[in-house]
Enzyme design. Structure first.
Site, PDB file in Angstrom:
ATOM      1  N   ALA A  62       0.858  -1.184   0.000  1.00 16.99           N
ATOM      2  CA  ALA A  62       0.000   0.000   0.000  1.00 16.99           C
ATOM      3  C   ALA A  62       0.892   1.230   0.000  1.00 16.99           C
ATOM      4  O   ALA A  62       2.069   1.150   0.353  1.00 16.99           O
ATOM      5  CB  ALA A  62      -0.878  -0.017   1.252  1.00 16.99           C
ATOM      6  N   GLY A 104       0.566  -5.154   0.634  1.00 13.86           N
ATOM      7  CA  GLY A 104      -0.541  -5.141  -0.312  1.00 13.86           C
ATOM      8  C   GLY A 104      -0.156  -5.742  -1.653  1.00 13.86           C
ATOM      9  O   GLY A 104      -1.010  -6.280  -2.360  1.00 13.86           O
ATOM     10  N   GLU A 107      -0.557  -9.277  -1.279  1.00 16.38           N
ATOM     11  CA  GLU A 107      -2.005  -9.526  -1.175  1.00 16.38           C
ATOM     12  C   GLU A 107      -2.658  -9.518  -2.553  1.00 16.38           C
ATOM     13  O   GLU A 107      -3.545 -10.321  -2.834  1.00 16.38           O
ATOM     14  CB  GLU A 107      -2.641  -8.481  -0.249  1.00 16.38           C
ATOM     15  CG  GLU A 107      -2.207  -8.671   1.206  1.00 16.38           C
ATOM     16  CD  GLU A 107      -2.748  -7.597   2.133  1.00 16.38           C
ATOM     17  OE1 GLU A 107      -2.443  -6.414   1.889  1.00 16.38           O
ATOM     18  OE2 GLU A 107      -3.460  -7.937   3.087  1.00 16.38           O
ATOM     19  N   GLU A 127       4.019  -5.764   7.009  1.00 15.98           N
ATOM     20  CA  GLU A 127       3.198  -4.781   7.717  1.00 15.98           C
ATOM     21  C   GLU A 127       3.574  -4.639   9.185  1.00 15.98           C
ATOM     22  O   GLU A 127       3.540  -3.537   9.734  1.00 15.98           O
ATOM     23  CB  GLU A 127       1.705  -5.147   7.593  1.00 15.98           C
ATOM     24  CG  GLU A 127       1.091  -4.836   6.235  1.00 15.98           C
ATOM     25  CD  GLU A 127       1.276  -5.936   5.200  1.00 15.98           C
ATOM     26  OE1 GLU A 127       2.120  -6.835   5.412  1.00 15.98           O
ATOM     27  OE2 GLU A 127       0.579  -5.909   4.169  1.00 15.98           O
TER      28      GLU A 127
END
Ligand code: 3H9
Length: 685
Positions: A62, A104, A107, A127
């Site tokens: 992210a 992310g 992910e 994270e």
């Protein structure tokens, strides 16, 4: 131009992200990915999709700059929507991974039906390093794809794994050619067209079926020490546990419920601050970007002791040849043997391959002759910490070393300008202050002398990255940034002894705060006799008396504490009695000291000294001090380092605390910067 573009390779739609520097999944990327999936769904000619990235890496996660920024792009789709859209595609989607698929990014890859990667790629969910857990299904999909045993270390350590290991645990379907990622991914996509069904990570149950419910507590216990103090890893374990006990449709919102408070919490704010602080630390404000970087192909190290050997290992491990010089054969042999032993121990633990031991040792040239440093591009001196000796060495190096070579001192206190003045090339002289053990500690304090040239500095900062260090630039003063601030703490620690406060109590206050050890444990580790001489020994100082009694720290089995042969530490009745005797004799013993006072008296003077350091321009920025204390002195990272911690505590409270305890340090000078910021209600950030 859009950051997401598409092109066709026959029946395969190739979706390409180009969002430098690391393809972070910002709003434009997320919107672009959903649009590309719509394009694929709406075109009957498209039978499969490949998602890949341009530039140096697959999606690195992210966009961290969006965190803590309330509603930065309210109209953009969120990451979960992107991933769910990909996963719901009736046409198979292949993630084509190079560089690092992180957070992310992984992910997104987990939302794809297949993942192919080049051999050099790395995959991880980092994270927790930002005080978070994956918030877009990572904790729910990863265990379903690789099983709990492989998922738990990934989500709690945040360390990435190599693609080949990914293939072993089922995260990667195929390792493809390093230089033919797109073509190989397209070929893979073609090979799955027409299959009856495609694997959907969120729907898989095979890898989590029959997970032992006791596995989670066992993991917690086995990793308790490493995870102490951090909130995110526990949330990550819980989230993986949820994946094994709840359907995905319930697990996803439960993951989000664990993610949100972490994102809003101080630990994540602190760790995100450190992420950017580390990257800022490597930049020197007044040095032009195009400053020439000198090639460092060969390094010289003077001194084969603990420090010299540790420094040498950094370069050997990075594939850079080192000539290591000592004055006599025996210490030189010992130094070489220690380096070998260290590498062999690392190989025995499986952290490097046995052939890497020989590769590293093959790069080492031991020597008894300073003249052998003539062709080195950089020479680092790690000899005895005495100005006269340092000046003598630098005078000789100046005569021996080739023009342009950087001459560095590993001094932790001495005046780098004076050392530089003993050469005819002060522009090439600087401090490279490694922290002990130098092959392990990530911190490197780069000391900039008054005449140090831009090239020598820029080269050192680049080199720090090459050898895996985090570098911070310091100006010249006694102890530079790190040890000067530490001295403020040590002074208070010693003052406490005179009030009859015992070492174990002081140390506990700091370890409870989150340091791996307190000031007296640290002193025992470093050796109480550093800087001590028989002639200058002070019988009114507890520390000096301990050295006189040959209690020199861990190395003699006794210091402030007693140590068993295996280094197990116990409180020393002898030392505790001595301390109380000193305090009674001086009439300074107190029984009313609270843990809060101990903490304030240890930490607030550090903040004050740091304030003075900033005022004097010794440090470039407050965040550099945070980076140095977290990586060099064990300051708990989840508080963000001393300056971030002081700012969240409130600088007004710090100043008030300093004033409250002012009688404990008579020559206290409160930093004007600190006072000004406190008065304005500001922090250091
Ligand atoms: C996440 O994904 C949460 C999700 O689960 C859920 C969401 C709902 N964003 O490190 P470098 C910048 S959390 C924004 O020097 P390298 C960095 O600041 C995220 N910016 O390069 C720097 O800027 P500058 C999980 C980012 O080659 C520049 O890029 N992901 C981001 O040595 C170059 O960075 C991570 O935690 C980002 N995500 O290393 C991965 N990443 O030039 C974090 C970097 O202005 N990133 N920047 O100083 C890394 O670990 C490294 O950057 C990486 C490249 C290994 C990728």
């Amino acid at each position: 131009m859009s950051v997401i573009t598409t092109h066709r390779e026959g029946e395969v739609l190739v979706v390409v992200s180009d969002n430098p520097p690391v393809n972070a999944l910002g709003a434009a990327v997320r919107d672009g990915l959903v649009a590309a999936m719509k394009e694929a769904a709406g075109d009957d000619g498209v039978k499969a999709v490949v998602i890949r990235c341009d530039g140096r890496t697959f999606f690195a996660g992210a966009d961290i700059t969006e965190f803590g920024n309330p509603n930065p792009n309210p109209n953009a789709v969120d990451l979960n929507t992107v991933i769910n859209t990909i996963e719901a595609s009736a046409k198979p989607v292949v993630a084509a991974i190079h560089g690092t698929a992180l957070g992310g990014g992984l992910e997104v890859a987990l939302g794809c039906h297949y993942r192919v990667a080049v051999p050099s790629a790395k995959l991880g969910l980092p994270e927790v390093k930002l005080g978070l857990i994956p918030g877009a299904g990572g904790t729910q999909r990863l265990p379903r794809v690789v099983g709990v045993e492989a998922a738990l270390p990934m989500v709690t350590s945040g360390d990435p794994i190599p693609a080949k290991l990914g293939a072993t645990i089922g995260l990667i379907d195929e390792i493809v050619g390093e230089d033919s990622l797109e073509a190989d991914a397209v070929a893979f996509a073609r090979s799955v067209i027409g299959m009856e069904s495609h694997p959907v990570s969120s729907a898989r149950a095979d890898k989590i079926a029959g997970t032992d419910p006791g596995a989670f507590d066992a993991f917690r216990q086995a990793n308790a020490r490493r995870l102490r103090g951090f909130d995110a890893p526990e949330a990550a374990i819980k989230a993986v546990e949820i994946a094994t006990s709840h359907p995905f449709s319930e697990g996803l919102p439960m993951e989000r419920a664990l993610f949100e408070p972490l994102l809003a919490g101080t630990q994540s704010a602190a760790l995100r601050h450190l992420f950017f602080a580390e990257r800022a630390a490597n930049k020197i404000d007044d040095i032009p970007k195009d400053t020439p970087i000198l090639p460092i192909a060969k390094v010289g190290v003077i001194g084969a002791g603990t420090m010299g050997g540790g420094i040498t290992m950094n370069f050997l491990s990075a594939g850079i040849p080192v000539t290591m010089v000592e004055r006599e054969q025996a210490p030189l042999d010992r130094g070489v043997a220690t380096i070998r032993k260290n590498y062999e121990n690392t190989a025995a633990k499986g952290r490097i391959k046995p052939e890497q031991v020989e590769q590293a040792m093959g790069l080492l040239t031991p020597s008894l002759n300073l003249e052998d440093l003539a062709d080195c591009d950089l020479v680092i001196e790690a000899v005895f910490e005495l100005m006269e000796i340092k000046k003598d060495v630098f005078g000789k190096l100046d005569a021996i070393c080739k023009p342009g070579a950087i001459l560095a001192t590993n001094t932790s206190y001495l005046d780098v300008n004076e050392i530089a003045a003993s050469t005819s090339r002060p522009e090439a002289v600087l401090g490279l202050h490694f922290f002990s053990p130098a092959n392990v500690m990530r911190m490197l304090e780069v000391v900039r002398g008054a005449k140090t040239g831009a090239s020598a500095l820029a080269t050192s900062m680049k080199l720090a990255k090459t050898i895996g260090k985090v570098a911070v630039v310091a100006g010249v003063c006694h102890g530079f940034i790190g040890n000067r601030i530490l001295a403020a703490r040590q002074t208070q620690g010693e003052a406490m002894l005179m009030e009859g406060i015992l070492p174990a109590r002081v140390d506990k206050v700091l370890t409870d705060f989150g340091f791996p050890m307190g000031p007296f444990q640290m002193a025992d580790l470093a050796g109480l006799d550093i800087g001590w001489t028989k002639e200058t020994s002070d019988p009114t100082r507890v520390r000096d008396v301990l050295v006189e009694r040959d209690r020199r720290g861990q190395k003699t089995g006794a210091g402030f504490y007693d140590y068993a042969a295996d280094r197990t530490r116990t409180e020393s009745e002898e030392v505790n009695a001595l301390i109380l005797e000193f305090a009674d004799k001086a009439g300074t013993r107190r029984n009313d000291v609270t843990d809060e006072e101990i903490l304030e008296r240890l930490l607030y003077p550090m903040i004050n000294e740091a304030g003075l350091i900033l005022e004097e321009g010794i440090a470039q920025r407050a965040s550099d001090i945070d980076v140095m204390y977290v990586h060099g002195y064990g300051w708990p990272s989840y508080t963000g380092g001393p300056m971030f911690w002081a700012s969240t505590t409130g600088l007004g409270k710090v100043v008030a605390g300093l004033e409250k305890h002012a009688d404990k340090w008579p020559d206290l000078k409160i930093s004007t910067l600190l006072k000004d910021k406190a008065a304005k209600g500001e922090g250091f950030a």
